[in-house]
Scaffold this motif. Structure first.
Motif, short mmCIF file in Angstrom:
data_model
loop_
_atom_site.label_atom_id
_atom_site.label_comp_id
_atom_site.label_asym_id
_atom_site.label_seq_id
_atom_site.Cartn_x
_atom_site.Cartn_y
_atom_site.Cartn_z
N PRO A 325 20.61 31.60 41.00
CA PRO A 325 21.47 33.39 40.67
C PRO A 325 20.44 34.50 39.79
CG PRO A 325 21.59 31.15 38.86
CD PRO A 325 21.06 30.87 40.51
N SER A 328 19.11 37.36 41.92
CA SER A 328 20.27 38.08 42.83
C SER A 328 20.41 39.21 42.74
CB SER A 328 21.62 37.90 42.41
OG SER A 328 23.00 37.97 43.64
N THR A 378 31.77 40.01 34.01
CA THR A 378 31.49 40.97 34.80
C THR A 378 31.28 42.49 34.37
OG1 THR A 378 32.20 43.25 37.25
CG2 THR A 378 33.93 42.21 35.31
N TYR A 395 29.18 40.19 39.07
CA TYR A 395 30.38 38.86 37.99
C TYR A 395 29.45 37.95 38.36
CZ TYR A 395 31.95 37.85 42.93
OH TYR A 395 32.42 37.50 43.94
N CYS A 396 30.00 36.63 37.75
CA CYS A 396 29.71 35.02 37.39
C CYS A 396 30.97 34.35 37.05
CB CYS A 396 28.26 35.34 36.53
SG CYS A 396 28.48 35.63 35.49
N LEU A 403 28.54 26.85 36.68
CA LEU A 403 27.92 28.14 37.47
C LEU A 403 28.37 28.26 38.74
CD1 LEU A 403 27.88 31.54 37.01
CD2 LEU A 403 25.04 30.92 37.80
N TRP A 406 28.71 34.19 41.46
CA TRP A 406 28.02 34.97 41.21
C TRP A 406 27.73 36.10 42.35
CZ3 TRP A 406 25.64 30.62 41.58
CH2 TRP A 406 24.89 30.31 42.34
#
Length: 434
Positions: A325, A328, A378, A395-396, A403, A406
């Protein structure tokens, strides 16, 4: 030896993938230009039993095609317009309704991480299964003929055609037929299909609980008891040709390392392959995947002279975000310019690879969850894109401390204020939660 080889070819032709030899007035099909591995084709042909063959005369106006692809595929349908519009299968599908896109039965990444988190929290064992020749298990509901493939033609009936009763690899309907066959069976043995993700199946009877995930022909199975796991695997093995790959350790290029109540997901080998493909094995690593310069623009620099390499590496980085992530947002930025890459975008992509060079061992850790509440975060910028003035939001989502999901994505419309941009970001994450 030559006579034995010819006899084996005749026997394989008569067992060809659930087909039947039927009379045909057509001339012999021209040789295929493809050079196929005969042994691979023989394995798929022998995967079908004699009970799947039936002697039937060929009716007029039905779908017929030449053998192509791997082991011979049904060709373009002949007959009415609905048959002709279906490409290889020759069914009554309509463009824009149920054809035009490729059906791919894959499970969502967030679903995989959620099931793994639940299994870790309950200390359940996780097993991985593989379906042998998965697409050959699908049932065809259309009438499809095909020419006998090269190398497997009947010596006495070389001009006959085959009536398909099972799907073949390469048929446009094969993935859907296999997925429907698998879904019907697991529902019949007590599973329920999830409404949020159709590749997730839940078994819940009394105190017995099981989760089953399917990704084309790869299956993840976790159960509350060893007896239930053995029972379900036995039922699946009786219906399909299954391979038990043992405890969950490698899935879709992701290496899995599990301790008692913790699991580490890594794509280290895949990361090294990307660095090697980019020719940057001796590059100097950097501490961050992005720099502090202004955002990328479609007109800020000359065009990059190798757009094919750019698209290939950007697509590879997209799959790497399954366990990373931290890249990302950076990957999302470079992927926006795959259609027209510039030198600045190429430099940004190389910076991501330089960051990966120093963090190849990074991955995603999942642990036992005590608190099963969902929490989401977010954020969004405002008119951040210098070309379209659109905003980018991210967002995640957490399940306890794990987690799960995302995203980083540019908005489809221009926000008139920073408040509107933030609310659109909130709307996205609420949709993910629901």
């Amino acid at each position: 030896m030559a006579e034995t080889r010819k006899a084996n070819q005749v026997r394989n032709a008569t067992q060809a993938v659930g087909t039947a030899l039927v009379a045909s007035s057509e001339s012999r099909a021209p040789p295929s230009s493809d050079n196929h591995d005969t042994r691979s084709a023989s394995g798929r042909y022998e995967a079908r039993s004699d009970s799947n063959r039936d002697q039937n005369p060929r009716g007029g106006g039905r779908s017929r095609g030449r053998g192509r692809g791997r082991g011979g595929l049904a060709g373009r349908g002949r007959g009415n317009s609905s048959q002709q519009s279906t490409g290889q299968v020759g069914s009554n599908r309509q463009i824009g309704v149920d054809c035009g896109d490729t059906f791919s039965p894959v499970v969502k990444q967030a679903t995989i991480r959620t099931v793994l988190s639940l299994a870790l929290s309950q200390s359940w064992k996780i097993h991985q299964l593989d379906v042998t020749n998965a697409f050959l298990h699908g049932n065809l509901h259309e009438t499809v003929y095909m020419y006998q493939p090269m190398g497997f033609r009947h010596q006495q009936f070389p001009d006959h055609v085959c009536l398909l009763k099972k799907s073949l690899y390469g048929l446009k309907r094969a993935p859907r037929a296999w997925y429907q066959r698998f879904t019907d069976f697991v529902i019949s043995i007590g599973f329920r299909q999830s409404r949020c993700d159709h590749s997730l199946f839940v078994y819940h009877h009394g105190t017995d609980v099981a989760y089953l995930l399917i990704y084309v022909d790869d299956i993840i199975l976790t159960t509350s008891t060893d007896y239930l796991r053995d029972h379900l695997m036995r039922r699946l093995g009786d219906e399909f040709a299954m391979k038990d790959l043992g405890p969950f350790s490698h899935f879709l290029g992701v290496q899995v390392t599990r301790t008692t109540n913790c699991m580490f997901l890594s794509q280290q080998q895949y990361t090294n392959d990307i660095i090697e493909r980019a020719g940057m094995t001796s590059c100097n690593p950097v501490a961050t995947p992005v720099d502090c310069n202004p955002k990328l623009s479609a007109t800020s620099s000359p065009e990059f002279d190798n757009p094919t390499q750019y698209r290939s590496l950007a697509g590879a980085l997209q799959y790497l975000t399954f366990t990373r992530p931290d890249i990302s947002y950076a990957v999302q930025q470079v992927c926006m310019y795959m259609h027209s890459s510039r030198v600045d975008q190429w430099n940004a992509l190389k910076r991501i690879i330089r960051y990966l060079k120093g963090t190849t061992s990074f991955g995603l850790t999942l642990g036992s969850v005590g608190d099963f509440s969902l929490r989401a975060y977010t954020d969004a910028d405002w008119v951040g894109c210098p070309d379209t003035r659109r905003s980018t939001s991210g967002y995640c989502v957490y399940l306890g401390s794990n987690l799960l999901s995302w995203s980083s994505k540019r908005k489809a419309v221009v926000s008139r204020s920073s408040a509107e941009a933030e609310y659109r970001g909130v709307a996205n994450v609420v949709a993910e939660l629901s």
